[in-house]
Design an enzyme around this catalytic site. Structure first.
Site, PDB file in Angstrom:
ATOM      1  N   ARG A  58      38.971   3.267 -53.784  1.00  0.00           N
ATOM      2  CA  ARG A  58      39.273   3.061 -52.443  1.00  0.00           C
ATOM      3  C   ARG A  58      40.390   3.829 -51.911  1.00  0.00           C
ATOM      4  O   ARG A  58      40.516   4.254 -50.750  1.00  0.00           O
ATOM      5  CB  ARG A  58      39.961   1.398 -52.418  1.00  0.00           C
ATOM      6  N   THR A  59      41.570   3.718 -52.940  1.00  0.00           N
ATOM      7  CA  THR A  59      42.680   4.402 -52.397  1.00  0.00           C
ATOM      8  C   THR A  59      42.378   5.821 -52.094  1.00  0.00           C
ATOM      9  O   THR A  59      42.813   6.339 -50.951  1.00  0.00           O
ATOM     10  CB  THR A  59      43.823   4.427 -53.382  1.00  0.00           C
ATOM     11  N   LYS A  86      52.489  15.674 -70.875  1.00  0.00           N
ATOM     12  CA  LYS A  86      53.772  15.013 -70.944  1.00  0.00           C
ATOM     13  C   LYS A  86      54.457  15.487 -69.490  1.00  0.00           C
ATOM     14  O   LYS A  86      55.629  15.955 -69.535  1.00  0.00           O
ATOM     15  CB  LYS A  86      54.426  15.855 -71.942  1.00  0.00           C
ATOM     16  N   ARG A 108      48.654  10.188 -57.242  1.00  0.00           N
ATOM     17  CA  ARG A 108      48.544   8.829 -58.083  1.00  0.00           C
ATOM     18  C   ARG A 108      48.619   9.571 -59.487  1.00  0.00           C
ATOM     19  O   ARG A 108      47.960  10.420 -59.982  1.00  0.00           O
ATOM     20  CB  ARG A 108      47.310   8.140 -58.029  1.00  0.00           C
ATOM     21  N   HIS A 136      53.450   0.965 -55.526  1.00  0.00           N
ATOM     22  CA  HIS A 136      52.055   1.288 -54.678  1.00  0.00           C
ATOM     23  C   HIS A 136      52.279   1.092 -53.342  1.00  0.00           C
ATOM     24  O   HIS A 136      51.795   0.240 -52.708  1.00  0.00           O
ATOM     25  CB  HIS A 136      50.847   0.589 -55.223  1.00  0.00           C
TER      26      HIS A 136
HETATM   27  C1  NCD Z   1      45.431  -0.935 -57.538  1.00  0.00           C
HETATM   28  C2  NCD Z   1      45.954  -0.087 -58.198  1.00  0.00           C
HETATM   29  O1  NCD Z   1      45.349   0.916 -58.422  1.00  0.00           O
HETATM   30  O2  NCD Z   1      47.068  -0.041 -58.651  1.00  0.00           O
HETATM   31  N1  NCD Z   1      43.941  -0.618 -56.963  1.00  0.00           N
HETATM   32  C3  NCD Z   1      44.141  -0.143 -55.732  1.00  0.00           C
HETATM   33  O3  NCD Z   1      44.784   0.791 -55.542  1.00  0.00           O
HETATM   34  N2  NCD Z   1      43.345  -0.841 -54.867  1.00  0.00           N
HETATM   35  C4  NCD Z   1      45.223  -2.286 -58.390  1.00  0.00           C
HETATM   36  C5  NCD Z   1      44.569  -2.061 -59.573  1.00  0.00           C
HETATM   37  O4  NCD Z   1      44.209  -1.186 -60.139  1.00  0.00           O
HETATM   38  O5  NCD Z   1      44.171  -3.309 -60.026  1.00  0.00           O
END
Ligand code: NCD
Length: 317
Positions: A58-59, A86, A108, A136
């Protein structure tokens, strides 16, 4: 002050006004995204690079769509977790990319604090798409937008955040955002899944789900983050569902019009009953996904504006 930052690294340093500014702009992008033609040119001519060192559906997809709808050139780099050495690899990669002159870098990474570190090394705007169990921010903002649109306000609400709070960056960012906007936040889950220092978070803590849900306006479920656990946090998934899994019976303790949220991906039958997750009368999970695109459009638009303002000031100085 509104949102004048160079980067979006977390909720921690955002003012209520900055949060409101992002959400207001996001509202206008929801309307654009529902129109037949979804193009605007707030990011035209700009380059956006997505660097995901952890899995994401999704993200990543929503950052990509958000950039494309605003006219940016978008590049996705899928970084294999196994190749990270590292933190050095992260900075090296970022420096290499920086030399290609991107304008927006979406990152991310599994290590808390890594995205902020990277932001110090590059000359473009950096957006944190999740750093370990730390923050997040765009998830908390999209959750806030969903709540504000459904409840008509984002203050004086009772919100229960339930389940694996200890490992969740979604919970951390939401606790801060909802607290700043003057809501009552409850954390519900077994003591083993509560973060350390929970007493300092300004929240109420419950280990009984039915008590924790009593009369709340919003029930926010979290995924059991098995990849961040090294065993021993829950007796079994069956037992966890029995005590903390959200189903219609437990939800009946919340307000009659309480909404059900989940950032996804979901473990159906572990933290949430599958039928309830699909119940369009209660669950706003798909709406959260929709709001995600709009919030990311707003965040990147504002960061691009802030960069232009900083460049103008630089010229005048
Ligand atoms: C979340 C994440 O990656 O922190 N998911 C997301 O971004 N939709 C939550 C999760 O992974 O449970």
């Amino acid at each position: 002050m509104g949102f004048t930052d160079r980067h979006l690294l977390g909720i921690e340093h955002l003012s209520p006004l900055a949060i409101t500014e992002i959400l207001d702009l996001a509202d206008s992008y929801v309307a654009l995204n529902r129109a037949p033609s979804k193009h605007a040119d707030a990011l035209r001519g700009l380059t956006q690079v997505n660097m995901f060192f952890e899995n994401s559906t999704r993200t990543q997809a929503s950052f990509e769509l958000a950039g494309k709808r605003l006219g940016a050139d978008v590049m996705n780099m899928s970084m294999q977790t196994s190749s990270i050495k590292k933190g050095e690899t992260l900075i090296d990669t970022a420096m290499t990319l920086n030399a290609m002159r991107p304008d927006l870098l979406v990152v991310r990474h599994p290590h808390a604090g890594s995205v902020a570190l990277l932001a110090q090394k590059v000359t473009c705007a950096v957006l944190n798409a999740g750093d370990g169990r730390h923050e997040h921010p765009t998830q908390a903002l999209l959750d806030a937008l969903t709540i504000r649109r459904r409840k008509g306000r984002l203050h004086r609400l009772s919100i229960a955040i339930c389940g694996d709070i200890a490992h969740s960056r979604v919970a951390r960012s939401n606790i801060m955002l909802l607290g700043k906007m003057e809501n009552r936040v409850r954390l519900v889950g077994p003591p083993t899944l509560m973060p350390s220092g929970v007493a300092d978070l300004g929240v109420e803590v419950y280990d009984d789900m039915r008590e924790g849900l009593r009369d709340v306006d919003v029930v926010m479920m979290l995924r059991l983050q098995k990849e961040r656990m090294d065993g021993g946090f829950i007796p079994s998934e069956r037992e966890f569902f029995h005590r903390y899994g959200l189903d219609h019976e437990k939800l009946a303790h919340a307000k009659e019009d309480a909404i059900v949220m989940h950032p996804a991906p979901m473990n159906r039958g572990v933290e949430i009953d599958g039928d309830l997750a699909d119940d369009i009368n209660r669950s706003v999970i798909q709406e959260q996904v929709e709001m995600g695109v709009a919030v990311r459009m707003a965040a990147m638009d504002l960061l691009a504006r802030n960069a232009r303002a900083a460049a103008r000031e630089g010229v005048m100085a």
